[in-house]
Design a protein around this motif. Structure first.
Motif, short mmCIF file in Angstrom:
data_model
loop_
_atom_site.label_atom_id
_atom_site.label_comp_id
_atom_site.label_asym_id
_atom_site.label_seq_id
_atom_site.Cartn_x
_atom_site.Cartn_y
_atom_site.Cartn_z
N THR A 91 -9.89 1.32 -1.77
CA THR A 91 -8.52 1.06 -2.19
C THR A 91 -8.56 0.84 -3.70
O THR A 91 -9.47 0.21 -4.21
CB THR A 91 -8.03 -0.24 -1.51
N LEU B 124 -4.77 6.53 7.52
CA LEU B 124 -5.50 5.71 6.56
C LEU B 124 -4.89 4.31 6.46
O LEU B 124 -5.59 3.31 6.41
CB LEU B 124 -5.46 6.36 5.17
N GLN C 268 -1.80 9.10 -6.57
CA GLN C 268 -1.96 8.95 -5.13
C GLN C 268 -2.56 10.19 -4.48
O GLN C 268 -3.43 10.09 -3.62
CB GLN C 268 -0.62 8.63 -4.49
N ARG D 219 -6.43 0.50 7.51
CA ARG D 219 -6.49 -0.66 6.62
C ARG D 219 -5.84 -1.89 7.26
O ARG D 219 -5.67 -2.91 6.63
CB ARG D 219 -5.81 -0.38 5.30
N LEU E 82 0.86 -1.16 0.00
CA LEU E 82 0.00 0.00 0.00
C LEU E 82 0.91 1.22 0.00
O LEU E 82 1.59 1.48 0.99
CB LEU E 82 -0.86 -0.05 1.26
N MET E 83 0.91 1.96 -1.12
CA MET E 83 1.89 3.03 -1.26
C MET E 83 1.39 4.36 -0.76
O MET E 83 0.21 4.68 -0.90
CB MET E 83 2.22 3.22 -2.73
N GLU F 164 -2.27 10.44 6.29
CA GLU F 164 -2.23 9.30 5.38
C GLU F 164 -1.83 8.02 6.11
O GLU F 164 -2.31 6.94 5.80
CB GLU F 164 -1.27 9.59 4.24
N ALA G 102 -5.96 10.35 -2.48
CA ALA G 102 -6.01 10.73 -1.07
C ALA G 102 -7.14 11.71 -0.80
O ALA G 102 -7.75 11.69 0.27
CB ALA G 102 -4.68 11.34 -0.64
N ASP H 87 -9.94 9.80 0.29
CA ASP H 87 -9.62 8.79 1.28
C ASP H 87 -9.36 7.42 0.68
O ASP H 87 -9.69 6.39 1.27
CB ASP H 87 -10.74 8.68 2.33
N LEU H 88 -8.79 7.43 -0.51
CA LEU H 88 -8.45 6.16 -1.15
C LEU H 88 -6.96 5.92 -1.04
O LEU H 88 -6.18 6.87 -1.03
CB LEU H 88 -8.85 6.20 -2.62
N LEU H 89 -6.59 4.67 -1.00
CA LEU H 89 -5.18 4.32 -0.98
C LEU H 89 -4.85 3.51 -2.22
O LEU H 89 -5.73 2.89 -2.81
CB LEU H 89 -4.86 3.52 0.28
N LEU H 90 -3.58 3.51 -2.59
CA LEU H 90 -3.14 2.81 -3.79
C LEU H 90 -2.42 1.52 -3.44
O LEU H 90 -1.45 1.52 -2.70
CB LEU H 90 -2.17 3.71 -4.57
#
Lengths: 344, 344
Positions: free
Chosen positions: B66, A116, B88, A120, A99-100, A113, B92, B95-98
DNA sequence: ATGTGGTGCCCAATCGTTTTGGCAAGTGAG
DNA sequence: CTCACTTGCCAAAACGATTGGGCACCACAT
C-alpha cells in the motif's frame, strides 16, 4: 535504520509486561492499573515515539480502520475532488483512512481491484459514481458494508446518498421567479439520468407554485455541451415570445448561452437572465458576468456517505429491510447573471 | 455470515498442511511439490474462493503493498484527478493500492494524518502538491521512501516528478511563431512559483530561437484570474503596436482575454490568436472558438512518481547522493484559437 | 545390513498486537 | 494465624499468513 519500535520495546523500557502496556494505551475498562505505573508507561511510550502497528492491530481486531472508495471516474469530473474530500475528512474524525480505487468503468478491472480492496480487509466500501445515476453493485460487495455515493441501486437494501435533483431544479427556477421572470426557458440535457428528469420536475414544480403555466415550447433538450446549448439557445431566443430567463442543465451549457446571447445582441443580465447548475467555479467565475448557479453538495455527500457507512458497521444486525436513501439539498450560489426581466 | 475462509481452511479441505498450501500458492522456489498435490490444492483454493488476508500477510512480510498519497488539495484543482488516476493505475500494475490523504495545507492536520498513514505501514509515500511548487517535506517522512509529485524540495536527496515549465512555455510560443506571429504578448501571473519563472523563460527561449527580440512591454503580470487577464489584455491590445497573439499563463486567463477581445471588436483567431496553459477541458471546449493550449502531463506525472517510488524501495541501499529529479514534457493541444496574424 | 541422496511434506517460530484468565501480594476481619 | 477480598500485574493464546529447518520414506549402491 532501526526498525519501528513496538509495544514490546515500551514494555521492556518501562519494566512491565506487554499486556500492561496494551491495557494502559487502550484504556481498557475493568483493568486496574496503578496510577504511577500508568504515568511511567505513557511517558516511556512518548519518549520512544511509540506508534502501534496498524497491520498487527487490524489482524487481531478483525478491523482495518480503513474504508474503500471505489469510483468509476475520479478523473473526468472536476469537483469530484470535493466528494473525496468530504469523505476523507469525515473518515479522519474516526481515525479511518480511505483506500482509493478508480475503475474507469471497466467492469473486469473493477472486479480485480475490488478484490485487492477486500484482501486488505476494508471495514466498508463507498461505491461512488461521478454523476448521479443508477448503478449495479458488484457481487463481491455483498460481503462487506457498502454505501452508494451519488448513485442509486435497483436493490433498495443498499443505502445511498444522492443530491436532491428536484429541489435543485426548483431552487434555480424559484430564483428566477423571485426576480419577476415568468417566461423561463429550460435547456435540459438528453441523457436518461436522474438529473435530467429530476431537474425538469423541479422546474415544473416551481412554476406550478408560482401559478405559471408550463409551456413545453420553452423546454429544449440538447447534449450537455457549450456547443449544444449554443444551438438550443439561438432557437429559443429567436422565437416569437422569447424567454426572459434561461435555466441551464449545466454550467458548461451556460457558456453556450452567453455566446448565443452576445451574437443576438442581448446583454446578460439586463436583457436575459441565466442560471446554471453544478457551480463549476472555474467556469462560473471566469464568465462575464459571473454565472449564478446551483451547487451540488459534493462535500456533504462524501461526508454523509461515510457517516452512513459507520452507522451500518455499528449495527451488527445488518438490519434487513430498506436502507436509508439520503437526498441532500442543492444550494443556490448567486453571482451576477440574474436580474429582473426587461420591460418589454 | 461465515467469516472469510483462510489458508487453514484450504489446507484442511485439501488434506495437507498450511505450510504446503502457502508454498504452492506463492510458488516458492526450492520447494518441491508433487504435481498432483499442487493441482488438488489449487483447485480447492479456487472452489473455496480463498483470498489471502492482506493484514496478516503484511504483518509477516513487513510490507503492506500500500502506498500513501498525501496532497495539500485534492479538491480545488480540477485535473488533480488525473494525477491520482495515473498513480493508481501504475500502482495497480504492481498490486499496490493507494491510501489517500488530503491535508488542506494544514500542517498540524497533515502531521496527524501522516501518522495514521505510517501506522498502516505504507511501503512508501507520494507527497503531492496540486500545483508545481517548492515544498518542505514533513520530518516524519524521513523514515519512509518518499517521492515528490508536482513539487520539489530544497533537499535534493528526495526524488521528484514535475512538469517541464520551460519546455511548456516554449511549446506554446513556438506554436504561435510557427503561424507567423512576431509580436507575441505574454500574460504571466504574479505568484512566485516555478511555473511563473519557467514559462517566462520558455517564452524567451522560443523567441530567441526564432530571432525575435524580447520586448518587455509585451509581458504583463496579473493575478491568474479571468478578471485580471481581462484588464491586462485591454491594456496590451490598446497599445500602439498591439500584439497579434497572446500567450496566457492559464486557461482561465484566456477567458478574460476573449472577453477583452470581444469588447475591442477583435475576433479570434482572425484578428488575434490566443493560447492558454493547463488544458482544462471544460473551459477550453466551452469557449468560442475552442482554446488551443498546453497540457500539463498530470497522468504521466502520477504514473512516473509511482515508478520512482518502486525503484526507490527496490534498492535497499537508500542510495545517498542526489536523487532523480524528473521533468515531464507538456504537450500542445491544438483547438481553434490560433491562426496566422492579420496583415496589418 | 548399511549408507547415500532425493522427494514430498510438515512443525514450529515469527510478525505486533489484544484479551482471557489467571496468580501473587497486600489488607482487614475473625 | 487463617480466610476472603482487593489490587496490580502477567503468561499465553489468539489473529492469518510465511519460512527455516527438519523428518520420513523410498530407491539404489555398497
Amino acid at each position: 535504520m532501526g526498525r519501528r519500535i513496538g509495544i514490546k520495546d515500551v514494555a521492556a523500557a518501562a519494566g512491565v509486561s506487554v499486556t500492561t502496556v496494551s491495557h494502559i494505551l487502550n484504556e481498557v475498562e475493568g483493568k486496574r492499573i496503578n496510577t504511577e505505573t500508568r504515568q511511567r508507561v505513557l511517558e516511556t511510550a512518548r519518549q520512544l515515539g511509540y506508534a502501534p502497528n496498524g497491520l498487527a492491530r487490524g489482524l487481531r481486531l478483525k478491523r482495518s480502520s480503513t474504508i474503500g472508495f471505489v469510483s468509476d471516474q475520479i478523473a473526468t469530473t472536476p469537483h469530484a475532488g470535493r466528494i473525496i474530500l468530504g469523505a476523507q475528512e469525515e473518515a479522519a474524525k474516526h481515525d479511518l483512512l480511505l483506500l482509493m480505487l478508480n475503475t474507469g468503468g471497466d467492469r473486469e478491472l473493477e472486479r480485480r481491484e475490488i478484490e485487492l480492496l477486500l484482501q486488505r480487509q476494508v471495514d466498508g466500501v463507498l461505491y461512488a459514481s461521478m454523476y448521479h445515476r443508477v448503478v449495479e453493485v458488484p457481487e463481491q460487495l455483498r460481503s462487506v458494508p457498502t454505501v452508494l455515493l451519488d448513485a442509486r441501486a435497483d436493490d433498495p437494501s443498499v443505502p445511498s446518498v444522492v443530491p436532491d435533483e428536484v429541489q435543485g431544479g426548483a431552487t434555480a427556477v424559484r430564483e428566477l421567479l423571485r426576480h419577476g421572470h415568468r417566461r423561463i426557458g429550460f435547456l435540459n440535457n438528453v441523457d436518461d439520468i436522474p438529473a435530467t428528469h429530476g431537474r425538469l420536475e423541479g422546474y415544473r414544480q416551481a412554476l406550478a407554485e408560482a401559478g405559471v403555466a408550463f409551456d413545453p415550447r420553452l423546454v429544449v433538450a440538447e447534449t450537455a455541451s457549450a456547443a449544444g446549448a449554443y444551438r438550443a439557445a439561438l432557437t429559443l431566443l429567436q422565437a416569437a415570445e422569447r424567454p426572459t430567463a434561461l435555466f441551464c442543465f449545466a454550467d458548461r451549457m451556460a457558456m453556450g448561452v452567453y455566446h448565443a446571447a452576445a451574437e443576438l445582441g442581448l446583454s446578460i443580465p439586463t436583457d436575459l437572465s441565466v442560471i446554471g447548475f453544478d457551480n463549476q467555479e472555474l467556469i462560473c467565475d471566469g464568465m462575464f458576468p459571473g454565472l449564478t448557479t446551483v451547487a451540488l453538495p459534493h462535500y456533504e455527500m462524501g461526508a454523509r456517505a461515510v457517516a452512513q457507512l459507520l452507522a451500518l458497521t455499528g449495527t451488527k444486525g445488518q438490519g434487513t429491510g430498506p436502507a436509508a436513501q439520503e437526498m441532500l439539498p442543492c444550494p443556490l450560489v448567486a453571482r451576477a447573471s440574474v436580474a429582473s426581466p426587461p420591460r418589454l
